[in-house]
Design an enzyme around this catalytic site. Structure first.
Site, PDB file in Angstrom:
ATOM      1  N   CYS A 278     -17.524  -8.602   4.161  1.00  9.26           N
ATOM      2  CA  CYS A 278     -16.716  -7.387   4.003  1.00  9.26           C
ATOM      3  C   CYS A 278     -15.414  -7.706   3.284  1.00  9.26           C
ATOM      4  CB  CYS A 278     -16.420  -6.814   5.379  1.00  9.26           C
ATOM      5  SG  CYS A 278     -15.481  -5.279   5.288  1.00  9.26           S
TER       6      CYS A 278
ATOM      7  N   CYS B 218       0.836  -1.206   0.000  1.00 11.52           N
ATOM      8  CA  CYS B 218       0.000   0.000   0.000  1.00 11.52           C
ATOM      9  C   CYS B 218       0.871   1.257   0.000  1.00 11.52           C
ATOM     10  CB  CYS B 218      -0.915  -0.008   1.214  1.00 11.52           C
ATOM     11  SG  CYS B 218      -2.044   1.403   1.218  1.00 11.52           S
TER      12      CYS B 218
ATOM     13  N   CYS C  83     -19.911  -5.223   2.099  1.00  6.25           N
ATOM     14  CA  CYS C  83     -19.175  -4.127   2.729  1.00  6.25           C
ATOM     15  C   CYS C  83     -17.780  -4.084   2.119  1.00  6.25           C
ATOM     16  CB  CYS C  83     -19.097  -4.395   4.230  1.00  6.25           C
ATOM     17  SG  CYS C  83     -18.142  -3.138   5.087  1.00  6.25           S
TER      18      CYS C  83
ATOM     19  N   ARG D 204     -18.160  -1.426  17.595  1.00  3.97           N
ATOM     20  CA  ARG D 204     -17.471  -2.710  17.360  1.00  3.97           C
ATOM     21  C   ARG D 204     -16.136  -2.786  18.073  1.00  3.97           C
ATOM     22  NH1 ARG D 204     -17.584  -3.091  12.007  1.00  3.97           N
ATOM     23  NH2 ARG D 204     -19.686  -3.815  12.362  1.00  3.97           N
TER      24      ARG D 204
ATOM     25  N   CYS E   5       0.483   4.583   6.890  1.00  5.96           N
ATOM     26  CA  CYS E   5      -0.159   4.448   8.209  1.00  5.96           C
ATOM     27  C   CYS E   5       0.803   3.703   9.154  1.00  5.96           C
ATOM     28  CB  CYS E   5      -1.469   3.683   8.090  1.00  5.96           C
ATOM     29  SG  CYS E   5      -2.546   4.357   6.798  1.00  5.96           S
TER      30      CYS E   5
ATOM     31  N   CYS F 136     -19.253   2.902   8.011  1.00  6.16           N
ATOM     32  CA  CYS F 136     -18.581   2.224   9.119  1.00  6.16           C
ATOM     33  C   CYS F 136     -17.302   3.022   9.376  1.00  6.16           C
ATOM     34  CB  CYS F 136     -18.285   0.795   8.676  1.00  6.16           C
ATOM     35  SG  CYS F 136     -17.260  -0.126   9.811  1.00  6.16           S
TER      36      CYS F 136
ATOM     37  N   CYS G 214       0.244   0.001  10.278  1.00  7.01           N
ATOM     38  CA  CYS G 214      -0.217  -1.013   9.333  1.00  7.01           C
ATOM     39  C   CYS G 214       0.904  -1.786   8.642  1.00  7.01           C
ATOM     40  CB  CYS G 214      -1.100  -0.354   8.278  1.00  7.01           C
ATOM     41  SG  CYS G 214      -1.743  -1.547   7.091  1.00  7.01           S
TER      42      CYS G 214
END
Ligand code: SF4
Length: 333
Positions: free
Chosen positions: A109, A65, A140, A272, A69, A200, A72
């Protein structure tokens, strides 16, 4: 089947979108028994507190990616990142979706490690969304930033929910991610909402943020024009090779305070308990459920980080006399 919702508190508190920083800070700092009592009261007005929503999640494109972040392992910027893999073929996604449905899931998802999808990627993802819908599952996605046009295409393909986390406060955001802005995040949330897709959106606790940052995150979520239908609260998974691998662990009382405050601020949303459950004890889980968390993922992995297996979760629910209601989605990311 008993329904415990509404039994203890017939009064639903009205949904608010004008929370001040001081109000949120005051809630977060309440004496713990008072905070839990208030969260429980709100929870019971909107939900059956014995029910936990269950989510399933599949990584359809992992690693490589371009975002940075700090939490991550899928970021290409970090020392040890997850091996880059191409977008899964449609047949594989369908096979996984069928297996999820067979195990009781109603929503599926799919997550892809992209900054934003290219048009050809979106074609493939739209095809996946439509195909998963034909199985009778809700859909999702979490695939990065979206334009209004892309959001509209996904809605047309049958997308029900989109996950896009704010992660932390606007003030702390630059310490965690430098390749996009908080406003980028808010823009995608707005595009998704305008397209008629359910939202979400939540954050990650334990990244070195202060209480003031936790207040900022919660206030931003609660003051969105519409509350996210799902609010994932993640406990940082300190993955080796990421800049946050040595982040100082936070205590479960601090974490539970965030759950309880989210429950009070966004009473009608599913809160969640997302990433980080692998290191939580059964008592930690119970504390979070008492604070108003009413959704978890089940499955061995959350995209790329470990998650308790279904049997362990089932045992926990049995122990607590709680039952699963399927489904929903989200991730740390
Ligand atoms: S959290 Fe998402 S956007 Fe950030 S690096 Fe990981 S996959 Fe990319």
């Amino acid at each position: 089947m008993n329904d415990y919702s509404l039994s203890s508190s017939p009064h639903k508190t009205p949904l608010r979108h004008d929370w001040s920083r001081d109000e949120v800070a005051a809630l977060l700092a309440l004496p713990f028994p008072e905070l839990i009592y208030r969260a429980q009261t709100v929870h019971r007005a909107y939900f059956d507190p014995t029910k936990i929503q269950i989510s399933t999640l599949l990584s359809i494109k992992s690693g490589g990616c371009p975002e940075d972040c700090a939490y991550c392992p899928q970021s290409a910027h970090h020392e040890k990142s997850v091996t880059r893999e191409a977008l899964l073929p449609l047949e594989t996604v369908l096979r996984e979706a069928k297996a999820a449905k067979d195990s009781g899931a109603e929503r599926f998802c799919m997550g892809a490690a992209w900054k934003k999808p290219k048009d050809r990627d979106l074609d493939a993802v739209c095809e996946m969304v439509s195909a998963v819908k034909t199985l009778g599952l809700e859909t999702c996605l979490t695939i990065g930033m979206l334009t209004p046009e892309q959001s509209a295409r996904l809605k047309e393909a049958g997308l029900d929910y989109y996950n896009h986390n704010l992660d932390t406060s606007e003030e702390f955001y630059g310490s965690i991610i430098s390749t996009r802005t908080y406003q980028d995040r808010l823009d995608t949330l707005s595009n998704v909402r305008d397209a008629g897709i359910h939202v979400c959106c939540g954050g990650i606790i334990g990244m070195g943020e202060t209480d003031s940052d936790r207040v900022g995150l919660l206030m931003t979520l609660a003051n969105l024009p519409k509350h996210p239908e799902s609010v994932p609260i993640n406990l940082l998974v300190r993955v080796e090779g990421t800049p946050l691998q040595d982040a100082k662990p936070i205590d479960m009382i601090t974490f539970t305070r965030v759950i309880a405050t989210a429950r009070i601020l966004m009473p009608a949303s599913h809160v969640r308990l997302a990433a980080g459950r692998e290191t939580m004890s059964e008592s930690d889980h119970a504390l979070c459920f008492l604070a108003g968390a009413n959704s978890i993922f089940w499955g061995e992995k959350l995209l790329t980080t470990p998650n308790p297996v279904k049997n362990k979760d089932q045992r926990l629910l049995d122990l607590l006399g709680m039952t699963a209601t399927l489904p929903s989605c989200s991730s740390q990311g």
